[in-house]
Design a protein around this motif. Structure first.
Motif, mmCIF file in Angstrom:
data_model
loop_
_atom_site.group_PDB
_atom_site.id
_atom_site.type_symbol
_atom_site.label_atom_id
_atom_site.label_comp_id
_atom_site.label_asym_id
_atom_site.label_seq_id
_atom_site.Cartn_x
_atom_site.Cartn_y
_atom_site.Cartn_z
ATOM 1 N N GLN A 192 125.421 2.833 -26.635
ATOM 2 C CA GLN A 192 124.150 2.295 -25.541
ATOM 3 C C GLN A 192 124.868 1.589 -24.751
ATOM 4 N N TYR A 193 124.909 1.816 -23.226
ATOM 5 C CA TYR A 193 125.596 1.090 -22.061
ATOM 6 C C TYR A 193 124.897 -0.307 -22.186
ATOM 7 N N CYS A 247 129.971 -1.006 -24.068
ATOM 8 C CA CYS A 247 128.842 -0.231 -24.770
ATOM 9 C C CYS A 247 128.697 -0.569 -26.200
ATOM 10 N N MET A 248 127.554 -0.494 -26.845
ATOM 11 C CA MET A 248 127.174 -0.812 -28.273
ATOM 12 C C MET A 248 126.785 0.174 -29.010
ATOM 13 N N LEU A 291 124.950 4.055 -14.032
ATOM 14 C CA LEU A 291 124.720 3.778 -15.125
ATOM 15 C C LEU A 291 123.704 2.501 -15.070
ATOM 16 N N LYS A 292 122.961 2.514 -15.960
ATOM 17 C CA LYS A 292 121.858 1.346 -15.833
ATOM 18 C C LYS A 292 121.580 0.701 -17.410
ATOM 19 N N GLU A 293 121.291 -0.430 -17.610
ATOM 20 C CA GLU A 293 121.367 -1.145 -19.068
ATOM 21 C C GLU A 293 120.497 -0.286 -19.842
ATOM 22 N N GLY A 294 120.814 0.078 -20.903
ATOM 23 C CA GLY A 294 120.017 0.511 -22.091
ATOM 24 C C GLY A 294 120.241 2.219 -22.253
ATOM 25 N N THR A 342 121.110 0.524 -8.799
ATOM 26 C CA THR A 342 122.398 0.208 -9.248
ATOM 27 C C THR A 342 123.347 -0.232 -8.013
ATOM 28 N N GLY A 343 122.876 -0.294 -6.910
ATOM 29 C CA GLY A 343 123.403 -0.791 -5.858
ATOM 30 C C GLY A 343 124.075 0.266 -4.949
#
Length: 186
Positions: free
Chosen positions: A71-72, A82-83, A105-108, A156-157
């Motif tokens: 997971q990012y 990552c986790m 990439l976005k959190e989660g 994400t910008g």
């Protein structure tokens, strides 16, 4: 050690001391000559392509690669953190392994990472991501008949090219391999 008959497309082998992924693999028997295997390989570190012929029955070193879905969490300098969802361990992966897809990439999000022992050797983001448009010039009514595009900023910008009918606040689907707009999500 394995023989040439044990490997195929997608296998990762150690060739001349470097890790290579097999892209194409064909068995050839030309006329009354001996059979051989023609392989097209991509070096995982440099990304260069190489072609090689292996004799039938020749031994090759197959790399023991473990694929994990992580997971990012966030980006930290030249690394992406990552986790592991099973052990809750945080892993730092070089951002260059993700290529251009790292910018979407976005959190989660779930990413796929290949490890040889404890070293990350390949990483890929999801092929398609859904992101919200945070800024886009408003479209003028009647401008949607042509195939023209405008620049829009996603959450994400990063900036992408979208059709004129896409407005701020819309969700869009993006192909992370090319960074191209795919469709608007309703």
């Amino acid at each position: 050690m394995a023989t040439t008959s044990d490997i195929g497309v997608g296998s990762i082998i150690r060739f001349n001391g470097e890790l290579c992924s097999i892209i194409e693999f064909q068995h050839r028997t030309p006329g009354n000559l001996r059979a051989f295997y023609q392989a097209k390989m991509r070096n995982l570190k440099s990304g260069k392509l190489a072609e090689c012929r292996f004799r039938s029955g020749e031994t090759v070193e197959v790399a023991r690669v473990e694929f994990k879905e992580l997971q990012y969490i966030y980006a930290e300098g030249d690394f992406i953190v990552c986790m592991d969802n099973e052990t809750y361990e945080q892993v730092h992966i070089p951002a260059v392994l993700f290529g251009k897809g790292a910018q979407f990439l976005k959190e989660g999000m779930t990413v796929k990472v290949a490890f040889e022992s404890d070293t990350a050797i390949m990483a890929e983001p999801p092929i398609f991501v859904e992101l919200e448009i945070t800024y886009a010039e408003p479209g003028v009514k009647g401008d949607t008949a042509t195939n023209t595009t405008k620049t829009a900023t996603v959450e994400t910008g990063n900036e992408i090219q979208v059709p004129l009918f896409v407005n701020q606040g819309d969700k869009v689907k993006i192909d992370t391999r090319t960074g191209a707009y795919v469709e608007r999500i309703k």
